[in-house]
Motif scaffolding. Sequence first.
Motif, PDB file in Angstrom:
ATOM      1  N   MET A  90       0.836  -1.202   0.000  1.00 41.52           N
ATOM      2  CA  MET A  90       0.000   0.000   0.000  1.00 41.52           C
ATOM      3  C   MET A  90       0.865   1.244   0.000  1.00 41.52           C
ATOM      4  SD  MET A  90      -3.245  -0.601   0.245  1.00 41.52           S
ATOM      5  CE  MET A  90      -4.278  -2.013   0.420  1.00 41.52           C
ATOM      6  N   ASP A  91       0.338   2.324  -0.578  1.00 39.67           N
ATOM      7  CA  ASP A  91       0.907   3.652  -0.413  1.00 39.67           C
ATOM      8  C   ASP A  91       0.090   4.319   0.690  1.00 39.67           C
ATOM      9  OD1 ASP A  91       2.723   3.276  -2.472  1.00 39.67           O
ATOM     10  OD2 ASP A  91       1.510   4.339  -3.961  1.00 39.67           O
ATOM     11  N   LEU A  92       0.746   5.090   1.567  1.00 37.66           N
ATOM     12  CA  LEU A  92       0.059   5.732   2.678  1.00 37.66           C
ATOM     13  C   LEU A  92       0.049   7.242   2.492  1.00 37.66           C
ATOM     14  CD1 LEU A  92       1.463   3.721   5.711  1.00 37.66           C
ATOM     15  CD2 LEU A  92      -0.543   3.240   4.290  1.00 37.66           C
ATOM     16  N   TYR A  93      -1.154   7.816   2.526  1.00 33.36           N
ATOM     17  CA  TYR A  93      -1.354   9.253   2.371  1.00 33.36           C
ATOM     18  C   TYR A  93      -1.854   9.802   3.702  1.00 33.36           C
ATOM     19  CZ  TYR A  93      -3.083  13.693   0.537  1.00 33.36           C
ATOM     20  OH  TYR A  93      -3.301  15.029   0.307  1.00 33.36           O
ATOM     21  N   ASP A  94      -1.244  10.890   4.185  1.00 31.09           N
ATOM     22  CA  ASP A  94      -1.665  11.508   5.441  1.00 31.09           C
ATOM     23  C   ASP A  94      -2.542  12.727   5.143  1.00 31.09           C
ATOM     24  OD1 ASP A  94      -1.943  12.432   8.059  1.00 31.09           O
ATOM     25  OD2 ASP A  94       0.040  13.368   8.087  1.00 31.09           O
ATOM     26  N   LEU A  95      -3.786  12.688   5.620  1.00 31.75           N
ATOM     27  CA  LEU A  95      -4.715  13.795   5.392  1.00 31.75           C
ATOM     28  C   LEU A  95      -4.348  15.058   6.164  1.00 31.75           C
ATOM     29  CD1 LEU A  95      -8.068  11.808   5.413  1.00 31.75           C
ATOM     30  CD2 LEU A  95      -7.113  13.078   3.487  1.00 31.75           C
ATOM     31  N   ALA A 149       4.594   1.745  -1.052  1.00 30.65           N
ATOM     32  CA  ALA A 149       4.773   0.299  -1.227  1.00 30.65           C
ATOM     33  C   ALA A 149       5.157  -0.412   0.073  1.00 30.65           C
ATOM     34  CB  ALA A 149       5.784   0.017  -2.332  1.00 30.65           C
ATOM     35  N   VAL A 150       4.398  -0.167   1.128  1.00 27.92           N
ATOM     36  CA  VAL A 150       4.685  -0.791   2.422  1.00 27.92           C
ATOM     37  C   VAL A 150       3.723  -1.946   2.699  1.00 27.92           C
ATOM     38  CG1 VAL A 150       5.796   1.201   3.481  1.00 27.92           C
ATOM     39  CG2 VAL A 150       3.315   0.985   3.594  1.00 27.92           C
ATOM     40  N   THR A 151       4.206  -2.920   3.444  1.00 29.49           N
ATOM     41  CA  THR A 151       3.398  -4.081   3.828  1.00 29.49           C
ATOM     42  C   THR A 151       3.718  -4.457   5.266  1.00 29.49           C
ATOM     43  OG1 THR A 151       5.054  -5.682   3.123  1.00 29.49           O
ATOM     44  CG2 THR A 151       3.394  -5.072   1.493  1.00 29.49           C
ATOM     45  N   ALA A 157      -2.505  14.157  15.923  1.00 28.62           N
ATOM     46  CA  ALA A 157      -2.972  12.959  15.227  1.00 28.62           C
ATOM     47  C   ALA A 157      -2.505  12.979  13.782  1.00 28.62           C
ATOM     48  CB  ALA A 157      -4.495  12.883  15.275  1.00 28.62           C
ATOM     49  N   ILE A 158      -2.501  11.799  13.184  1.00 34.68           N
ATOM     50  CA  ILE A 158      -2.338  11.657  11.745  1.00 34.68           C
ATOM     51  C   ILE A 158      -3.563  10.894  11.253  1.00 34.68           C
ATOM     52  CG2 ILE A 158       0.182  11.790  11.718  1.00 34.68           C
ATOM     53  CD1 ILE A 158       0.279   8.740  11.583  1.00 34.68           C
ATOM     54  N   VAL A 159      -3.946  11.129  10.023  1.00 30.46           N
ATOM     55  CA  VAL A 159      -5.075  10.418   9.419  1.00 30.46           C
ATOM     56  C   VAL A 159      -4.550   9.782   8.144  1.00 30.46           C
ATOM     57  CG1 VAL A 159      -7.427  10.550   8.549  1.00 30.46           C
ATOM     58  CG2 VAL A 159      -6.706  12.083  10.384  1.00 30.46           C
ATOM     59  N   ILE A 160      -4.448   8.454   8.169  1.00 34.20           N
ATOM     60  CA  ILE A 160      -3.780   7.720   7.098  1.00 34.20           C
ATOM     61  C   ILE A 160      -4.795   7.051   6.187  1.00 34.20           C
ATOM     62  CG2 ILE A 160      -2.177   5.822   6.610  1.00 34.20           C
ATOM     63  CD1 ILE A 160      -0.944   8.316   7.982  1.00 34.20           C
ATOM     64  N   VAL A 161      -4.639   7.281   4.883  1.00 37.36           N
ATOM     65  CA  VAL A 161      -5.442   6.605   3.869  1.00 37.36           C
ATOM     66  C   VAL A 161      -4.539   5.606   3.152  1.00 37.36           C
ATOM     67  CG1 VAL A 161      -6.909   6.881   1.828  1.00 37.36           C
ATOM     68  CG2 VAL A 161      -6.809   8.706   3.543  1.00 37.36           C
ATOM     69  N   GLN A 162      -4.983   4.352   3.085  1.00 42.61           N
ATOM     70  CA  GLN A 162      -4.217   3.300   2.415  1.00 42.61           C
ATOM     71  C   GLN A 162      -4.679   3.221   0.965  1.00 42.61           C
ATOM     72  OE1 GLN A 162      -4.506  -0.407   4.569  1.00 42.61           O
ATOM     73  NE2 GLN A 162      -4.616   0.691   6.496  1.00 42.61           N
ATOM     74  N   THR A 163      -3.799   3.596   0.031  1.00 39.27           N
ATOM     75  CA  THR A 163      -4.151   3.596  -1.386  1.00 39.27           C
ATOM     76  C   THR A 163      -3.362   2.518  -2.123  1.00 39.27           C
ATOM     77  OG1 THR A 163      -2.454   5.196  -2.050  1.00 39.27           O
ATOM     78  CG2 THR A 163      -4.551   6.095  -1.267  1.00 39.27           C
ATOM     79  N   PRO A 164      -3.858   2.104  -3.287  1.00 39.49           N
ATOM     80  CA  PRO A 164      -3.138   1.094  -4.070  1.00 39.49           C
ATOM     81  C   PRO A 164      -1.762   1.606  -4.495  1.00 39.49           C
ATOM     82  CG  PRO A 164      -5.350   1.457  -4.954  1.00 39.49           C
ATOM     83  CD  PRO A 164      -5.112   2.512  -3.932  1.00 39.49           C
TER      84      PRO A 164
END
Length: 109
Positions: free
Chosen positions: A51-56, A65-67, A79-86
């Motif tokens: 996954m690629d991780l995006y912080d809002l 590309a982390v697993t 806080a961080i808000v993480i979205v897991q994208t392809p």
Amino acid sequence: CAVHQLAPRLQHQLDCLKTDFFRNKAYPTHLIFNPYLKDKNAAIFLGEKPMDLYDLVSHAFIKRAVTGRISLKVPGDSAIVIVQTPVGGKTMQQGNHLMVDGVVVDYHN
């Protein structure tokens, strides 16, 4: 469960989509809160699919590309808000919206 306790103790991960019953298509999104005054690392498990991780909060991709089990820095009393994208998803800006493969990731980018 919508809330999971993480290491270190008292750090929490909230599943932001768990109670959003009327949402459009969305990628897994989690808020991770650090109640301490000092920065802390939160250990989270992503699974085996990269996954690629995006912080809002920072409006940026923070990991690519982390697993598996990873560590994320969470600022003190924040806080961080993480979205897991392809991984390698097609990123597109549409007005103020950041989209990945046609799915809105950030409404205020």
